[in-house]
Design an enzyme around this catalytic site. Structure first.
Site, PDB file in Angstrom:
ATOM      1  N   SER A  39      26.321  58.341 -87.364  1.00 18.76           N
ATOM      2  CA  SER A  39      27.594  58.694 -86.715  1.00 18.76           C
ATOM      3  C   SER A  39      28.152  60.013 -87.219  1.00 18.76           C
ATOM      4  O   SER A  39      28.339  60.188 -88.426  1.00 18.76           O
ATOM      5  CB  SER A  39      28.678  57.644 -87.030  1.00 18.76           C
ATOM      6  OG  SER A  39      28.308  56.386 -86.581  1.00 18.76           O
ATOM      7  N   HIS A  49      27.365  59.547 -81.398  1.00 19.09           N
ATOM      8  CA  HIS A  49      25.908  59.343 -81.307  1.00 19.09           C
ATOM      9  C   HIS A  49      25.451  59.928 -79.970  1.00 19.09           C
ATOM     10  O   HIS A  49      25.496  59.259 -78.945  1.00 19.09           O
ATOM     11  CB  HIS A  49      25.558  57.856 -81.337  1.00 19.09           C
ATOM     12  CG  HIS A  49      25.713  57.234 -82.680  1.00 19.09           C
ATOM     13  ND1 HIS A  49      24.716  57.178 -83.603  1.00 19.09           N
ATOM     14  CD2 HIS A  49      26.781  56.646 -83.258  1.00 19.09           C
ATOM     15  CE1 HIS A  49      25.139  56.583 -84.700  1.00 19.09           C
ATOM     16  NE2 HIS A  49      26.395  56.244 -84.514  1.00 19.09           N
ATOM     17  N   MET A  97      26.384  49.283 -90.777  1.00 20.65           N
ATOM     18  CA  MET A  97      25.886  48.447 -89.675  1.00 20.65           C
ATOM     19  C   MET A  97      24.579  48.974 -89.087  1.00 20.65           C
ATOM     20  O   MET A  97      24.297  48.740 -87.913  1.00 20.65           O
ATOM     21  CB  MET A  97      26.928  48.399 -88.551  1.00 20.65           C
ATOM     22  CG  MET A  97      28.304  47.937 -88.977  1.00 20.65           C
ATOM     23  SD  MET A  97      29.473  48.123 -87.625  1.00 20.65           S
ATOM     24  CE  MET A  97      31.022  47.856 -88.475  1.00 20.65           C
ATOM     25  N   SER A  98      23.790  49.673 -89.899  1.00 19.02           N
ATOM     26  CA  SER A  98      22.558  50.263 -89.323  1.00 19.02           C
ATOM     27  C   SER A  98      21.487  50.394 -90.392  1.00 19.02           C
ATOM     28  O   SER A  98      21.510  49.701 -91.396  1.00 19.02           O
ATOM     29  CB  SER A  98      22.887  51.645 -88.732  1.00 19.02           C
ATOM     30  OG  SER A  98      23.210  52.550 -89.766  1.00 19.02           O
ATOM     31  N   TYR A 147      24.597  46.013 -83.007  1.00 17.55           N
ATOM     32  CA  TYR A 147      25.897  45.559 -82.475  1.00 17.55           C
ATOM     33  C   TYR A 147      26.120  45.957 -81.018  1.00 17.55           C
ATOM     34  O   TYR A 147      26.979  45.403 -80.344  1.00 17.55           O
ATOM     35  CB  TYR A 147      27.072  46.026 -83.352  1.00 17.55           C
ATOM     36  CG  TYR A 147      27.271  47.518 -83.469  1.00 17.55           C
ATOM     37  CD1 TYR A 147      27.738  48.277 -82.407  1.00 17.55           C
ATOM     38  CD2 TYR A 147      27.011  48.169 -84.670  1.00 17.55           C
ATOM     39  CE1 TYR A 147      27.927  49.641 -82.512  1.00 17.55           C
ATOM     40  CE2 TYR A 147      27.201  49.539 -84.792  1.00 17.55           C
ATOM     41  CZ  TYR A 147      27.653  50.274 -83.711  1.00 17.55           C
ATOM     42  OH  TYR A 147      27.822  51.610 -83.833  1.00 17.55           O
ATOM     43  N   GLU A 148      25.337  46.905 -80.536  1.00 14.79           N
ATOM     44  CA  GLU A 148      25.457  47.277 -79.121  1.00 14.79           C
ATOM     45  C   GLU A 148      24.813  46.209 -78.227  1.00 14.79           C
ATOM     46  O   GLU A 148      24.933  46.288 -77.005  1.00 14.79           O
ATOM     47  CB  GLU A 148      24.797  48.632 -78.869  1.00 14.79           C
ATOM     48  CG  GLU A 148      25.530  49.792 -79.524  1.00 14.79           C
ATOM     49  CD  GLU A 148      24.788  51.108 -79.366  1.00 14.79           C
ATOM     50  OE1 GLU A 148      24.996  51.791 -78.357  1.00 14.79           O
ATOM     51  OE2 GLU A 148      23.984  51.442 -80.261  1.00 14.79           O
ATOM     52  N   HIS A 158      36.827  53.637 -86.249  1.00 14.15           N
ATOM     53  CA  HIS A 158      35.651  54.478 -85.984  1.00 14.15           C
ATOM     54  C   HIS A 158      36.060  55.956 -85.970  1.00 14.15           C
ATOM     55  O   HIS A 158      35.302  56.820 -86.421  1.00 14.15           O
ATOM     56  CB  HIS A 158      35.002  54.077 -84.660  1.00 14.15           C
ATOM     57  CG  HIS A 158      33.710  54.791 -84.386  1.00 14.15           C
ATOM     58  ND1 HIS A 158      32.597  54.668 -85.193  1.00 14.15           N
ATOM     59  CD2 HIS A 158      33.365  55.656 -83.399  1.00 14.15           C
ATOM     60  CE1 HIS A 158      31.616  55.427 -84.711  1.00 14.15           C
ATOM     61  NE2 HIS A 158      32.046  56.039 -83.622  1.00 14.15           N
ATOM     62  N   ALA A 203      26.834  56.452 -91.852  1.00 12.51           N
ATOM     63  CA  ALA A 203      28.180  56.452 -92.418  1.00 12.51           C
ATOM     64  C   ALA A 203      28.377  55.075 -93.035  1.00 12.51           C
ATOM     65  O   ALA A 203      27.908  54.080 -92.481  1.00 12.51           O
ATOM     66  CB  ALA A 203      29.205  56.683 -91.319  1.00 12.51           C
ATOM     67  N   ASN A 233      34.883  55.888 -96.036  1.00 12.80           N
ATOM     68  CA  ASN A 233      36.122  55.103 -96.243  1.00 12.80           C
ATOM     69  C   ASN A 233      35.930  54.114 -97.394  1.00 12.80           C
ATOM     70  O   ASN A 233      34.805  53.795 -97.767  1.00 12.80           O
ATOM     71  CB  ASN A 233      36.472  54.327 -94.964  1.00 12.80           C
ATOM     72  CG  ASN A 233      35.346  53.401 -94.529  1.00 12.80           C
ATOM     73  OD1 ASN A 233      34.356  53.844 -93.939  1.00 12.80           O
ATOM     74  ND2 ASN A 233      35.477  52.130 -94.840  1.00 12.80           N
ATOM     75  N   HIS A 249      22.049  50.621 -82.036  1.00 12.82           N
ATOM     76  CA  HIS A 249      22.538  49.658 -83.028  1.00 12.82           C
ATOM     77  C   HIS A 249      22.373  48.229 -82.526  1.00 12.82           C
ATOM     78  O   HIS A 249      22.472  47.958 -81.338  1.00 12.82           O
ATOM     79  CB  HIS A 249      24.034  49.884 -83.302  1.00 12.82           C
ATOM     80  CG  HIS A 249      24.358  51.241 -83.811  1.00 12.82           C
ATOM     81  ND1 HIS A 249      24.606  52.309 -82.980  1.00 12.82           N
ATOM     82  CD2 HIS A 249      24.480  51.708 -85.077  1.00 12.82           C
ATOM     83  CE1 HIS A 249      24.860  53.383 -83.710  1.00 12.82           C
ATOM     84  NE2 HIS A 249      24.787  53.049 -84.978  1.00 12.82           N
TER      85      HIS A 249
HETATM   86  N1  HPA Z   1      31.994  48.851 -92.945  1.00 10.06           N
HETATM   87  C1  HPA Z   1      30.921  48.775 -92.123  1.00 10.06           C
HETATM   88  N2  HPA Z   1      30.388  49.845 -91.558  1.00 10.06           N
HETATM   89  C2  HPA Z   1      30.934  51.040 -91.816  1.00 10.06           C
HETATM   90  C3  HPA Z   1      32.043  51.187 -92.664  1.00 10.06           C
HETATM   91  C4  HPA Z   1      32.597  50.027 -93.267  1.00 10.06           C
HETATM   92  O1  HPA Z   1      33.582  50.065 -94.024  1.00 10.06           O
HETATM   93  N3  HPA Z   1      32.336  52.511 -92.714  1.00 10.06           N
HETATM   94  C5  HPA Z   1      31.427  53.144 -91.930  1.00 10.06           C
HETATM   95  N4  HPA Z   1      30.576  52.258 -91.381  1.00 10.06           N
END
Ligand code: HPA
Length: 281
Positions: free
Chosen positions: A35, A66, A216-217, A90-91, A254, A118, A240, A88
């Protein structure tokens, strides 16, 4: 999963489209950009490109940040292919689709892979803005891309994962970070299915399990790459504080994740171009 015959056909078709457009000789290094990290592609010399919509079997990328394009060019004289945009879990994609780009690369003959993402930090001493090199991972997606009939021509039924992330690549990353005066941080990446971010209790659980960062990847791709014997460098851009950490004062979004990767893209690009330029023969 699609039948092995169907899936083999899908890999071959996608590979043909890529090699017809970008050349038959495999690149020295392939990079999967996470991302907001697409900016690295600006450093490619003599770039040629192929949008994902022209690759049979590639779904549309649905997530902002993306973009969905394969690029080929040179960085410091080395041939590099970049996948800008990934698929992904999740998609709603199966892991066969998530790992289709990796299978294609393996069949092409690519031996060296950089996978980036990320991620949120579980550690008070790893602030947003850090680059973290994956030392290991926890597959908590609840699925494995190698489930189902084994594609014997790609790799063995049972795959050793004790060295998922190449020790020499990490060593080289350490040398490069030192020369660039970037802190060298390694850690364990926990992959969750998403798309919701975690609760504070889930983050506590992940920390207890040994995770340093969460995303998540990446993990399905790394498993598929190791199946084919590719060497892997994994990089997380810490965007983050994970949910519930004392530093997390606002909701995780996001937009914030993309904003932070944008701020990191200079450091990330500097690292990556140097890592490739000084890549041991
Ligand atoms: N959690 C899950 N996926 C993420 C995060 C997070 O805090 N930050 C960026 N991708």
């Amino acid at each position: 999963m699609a039948s092995p015959r169907h899936y083999r056909g899908a890999i071959a078709k996608a590979l043909r489209a890529v090699t017809d457009a970008l050349g038959k000789t495999p690149p020295d290094v392939a990079i999967i950009l996470g991302s907001g990290l697409g900016g690295v592609a600006d450093h490619l010399q003599q770039p040629t490109s192929l949008p994902y919509v022209k690759v049979p079997g590639f779904p549309k990328t649905t997530i902002p940040g993306h973009e969905g394009v394969v690029l080929r060019g040179k960085i410091a004289g080395r041939s590099v292919v970049i996948f800008r945009g990934r698929f992904h879990y999740y998609e709603g994609h199966s892991l066969s689709i998530v790992t289709l780009p990796i299978r294609l690369l393996g069949k092409w003959g690519v031996r060296n892979l950089v996978v980036s993402n990320a991620a949120g930090s579980l550690r008070n001493d790893i602030p947003p803005g850090s680059l973290l090199f994956l030392r290991d991972h926890l597959n908590l997606i609840g699925q494995n891309p190698l489930r189902g009939p084994n594609l014997d021509e790609l790799g063995p039924r049972f795959v050793d994962m004790s060295h998922a992330y190449d020790a020499e690549f990490l060593q080289h990353a350490q040398t490069v970070t030192q020369s660039l005066q970037i802190p060298f941080i390694t850690g364990v990446y926990a992959a969750l299915p998403g798309p919701s971010y975690e609760t504070p209790s889930e983050i506590k659980m992940l920390a207890t399990l040994g995770a340093d960062v969460v995303g998540m990847s990446t993990v399905p791709e790394v498993i598929a790459a190791r199946h084919m014997g590719m060497r892997v460098l994994g990089i997380s851009c810490i965007t983050n504080w994970a949910s519930g950490l004392s530093g997390q004062t606002k909701p995780i979004t996001h937009e914030e994740v993309i904003h932070e990767t944008m701020r990191m893209k200079e450091t990330f690009s500097r690292f990556l171009t140097e890592w490739i330029a000084k890549f041991p023969e």
